[in-house]
Design an enzyme around this catalytic site. Structure first.
Site, short mmCIF file in Angstrom:
data_model
loop_
_atom_site.label_atom_id
_atom_site.label_comp_id
_atom_site.label_asym_id
_atom_site.label_seq_id
_atom_site.Cartn_x
_atom_site.Cartn_y
_atom_site.Cartn_z
N HIS A 1 -6.52 -7.17 -1.58
CA HIS A 1 -6.12 -6.05 -2.44
C HIS A 1 -5.79 -6.54 -3.84
O HIS A 1 -5.56 -7.73 -4.05
CB HIS A 1 -4.91 -5.32 -1.85
CG HIS A 1 -5.26 -4.43 -0.68
ND1 HIS A 1 -5.40 -4.93 0.60
CD2 HIS A 1 -5.52 -3.11 -0.62
CE1 HIS A 1 -5.72 -3.94 1.41
NE2 HIS A 1 -5.81 -2.81 0.69
N LYS B 1 -0.32 -4.93 -5.50
CA LYS B 1 0.14 -4.46 -4.18
C LYS B 1 1.42 -5.19 -3.77
O LYS B 1 1.52 -6.40 -3.92
CB LYS B 1 -0.96 -4.67 -3.13
CG LYS B 1 -0.60 -4.08 -1.78
CD LYS B 1 -1.79 -3.90 -0.88
CE LYS B 1 -1.42 -3.37 0.49
NZ LYS B 1 -0.76 -2.06 0.46
P1 NAD Z 1 2.18 2.90 -7.14
O1 NAD Z 1 3.21 1.82 -7.27
O2 NAD Z 1 1.11 3.02 -8.19
O3 NAD Z 1 2.92 4.33 -7.07
C1 NAD Z 1 4.08 4.58 -6.32
C2 NAD Z 1 4.85 5.70 -7.03
O4 NAD Z 1 5.98 6.05 -6.21
C3 NAD Z 1 5.38 5.28 -8.41
O5 NAD Z 1 5.04 6.26 -9.37
C4 NAD Z 1 6.88 5.19 -8.19
O6 NAD Z 1 7.63 5.50 -9.35
C5 NAD Z 1 7.06 6.24 -7.11
N1 NAD Z 1 8.35 6.12 -6.41
C6 NAD Z 1 9.09 5.01 -6.19
N2 NAD Z 1 10.24 5.34 -5.56
C7 NAD Z 1 10.21 6.68 -5.38
C8 NAD Z 1 11.11 7.61 -4.82
N3 NAD Z 1 12.28 7.21 -4.29
N4 NAD Z 1 10.76 8.91 -4.78
C9 NAD Z 1 9.59 9.33 -5.31
N5 NAD Z 1 8.70 8.50 -5.89
C10 NAD Z 1 9.00 7.18 -5.91
O7 NAD Z 1 1.55 2.69 -5.71
P2 NAD Z 1 0.19 3.32 -5.15
O8 NAD Z 1 -0.92 2.33 -5.36
O9 NAD Z 1 0.02 4.73 -5.62
O10 NAD Z 1 0.51 3.29 -3.59
C11 NAD Z 1 1.59 4.04 -3.07
C12 NAD Z 1 1.72 3.73 -1.58
O11 NAD Z 1 0.56 4.21 -0.89
C13 NAD Z 1 1.81 2.23 -1.25
O12 NAD Z 1 2.69 2.06 -0.15
C14 NAD Z 1 0.40 1.86 -0.85
O13 NAD Z 1 0.32 0.76 0.01
C15 NAD Z 1 -0.02 3.14 -0.14
N6 NAD Z 1 -1.46 3.40 -0.06
C16 NAD Z 1 -1.90 3.97 1.08
C17 NAD Z 1 -3.22 4.32 1.20
C18 NAD Z 1 -3.66 5.03 2.45
O14 NAD Z 1 -4.84 5.41 2.57
N7 NAD Z 1 -2.73 5.26 3.40
C19 NAD Z 1 -4.13 4.06 0.16
C20 NAD Z 1 -3.65 3.47 -1.00
C21 NAD Z 1 -2.30 3.15 -1.12
#
Ligand code: NAD
Length: 241
Positions: free
Chosen positions: A129, A133
């Protein structure tokens, strides 16, 4: 309601919501109050931070809304507390919402049934990744490891997360797990069954995170039609092993 709205996934979901006939009535991120807006939505989608999932899942259960969880990396205690809430609401929880990866889960299950503990094949999982990440191994790799552990009746202690030094020969009752990080890689997963004289490799490469966004919205539309319970993306897609 979209939790983690300003993140990479949150923005990807918002960018295609309209074309998928969905409306983001509230985009929540750090510092916002989800309790003030949750009643306006039909379903909650969470792609935020591992510590943020349990509080939003509790609120969602309290208000009787279905939830789609994409966030990965929660502690075992948080995972147990979150899944317990699925007795109250429909909950779709997937470490990966892409159709191709869910087919990879299915194919890994099938391959693991044939290439079982009695066979001469050693399973290893490799994922890569982007450099931003925060958790490892990825939620998708965790699921692949689960499938392999279950098929061979192995436990967490039998998973070798990377190897270093004088490790000795590879035990047959072991699964290797390797996490690579770098650049802008959206998500690569390789399940390898290494035998003597042959090797089976099942690979999925994600090149655009819109595939996860699209899957999450599909899951959200499906979740609102379901009774309370814990569902996977394979349930949403009708893919059962
Ligand atoms: P990112 O860091 O770009 O975004 C995360 C967001 O959550 C940020 O804007 C952050 O400010 C916000 N955040 C943090 N604490 C928070 C809170 N208490 N309340 C509300 N918002 C809050 O990360 P990303 O790349 O968008 O990924 C987010 C999550 O999704 C990660 O855990 C990642 O591993 C997961 N993910 C899952 C899949 C899937 O298909 N299941 C795919 C991609 C990413």
């Amino acid at each position: 309601m979209l939790n983690g709205a300003r993140g990479r996934m949150g923005r990807a979901i918002a960018s295609i919501a309209e074309e998928k006939d969905c409306q983001i009535v509230a985009g929540i991120d750090l510092g916002d109050d989800p309790a003030a807006v949750i009643d306006e939505c039909d379903v909650v989608i969470d792609f935020s931070l591992q510590e943020a999932t349990l509080p939003v899942a509790r609120l969602t259960a309290e208000r009787g809304k279905p939830i789609v969880i994409g966030t990965t990396g929660q502690s075992v205690e948080d995972r147990d507390a979150i899944t317990a809430l699925s007795s109250l609401i429909p909950m779709v929880w997937a470490g990966n919402f892409s159709t191709g990866v869910n087919l990879l889960f299915y194919l890994t299950q099938k391959a693991a049934e044939v290439l079982d503990a009695e066979s001469d094949f050693d399973p290893e999982v490799i994922e890569m990744h982007h450099r931003h990440k925060k958790d490892a191994p990825s939620g998708t790799a965790e699921r692949l490891l689960e499938i392999l552990k279950e098929s061979r009746s192995l436990g967490d202690a039998d998973v070798a997360h990377g190897r270093q030094g004088i490790t000795g020969e590879r035990p047959a009752a072991q699964i290797g797990s390797h996490s690579l990080r770098g650049g802008d890689v959206v998500g690569d997963h390789l399940v390898m069954f290494a035998g003597s004289g042959e090797r089976l490799e099942l690979t999925h490469r994600a090149t655009d995170r819109v595939i996860f966004a699209s899957g999450a919205l599909r899951a959200a539309k499906w979740a609102v039609t379901q009774p309370a319970g814990l569902y996977s993306m394979q349930d949403v897609l009708g893919l059962t092993a």
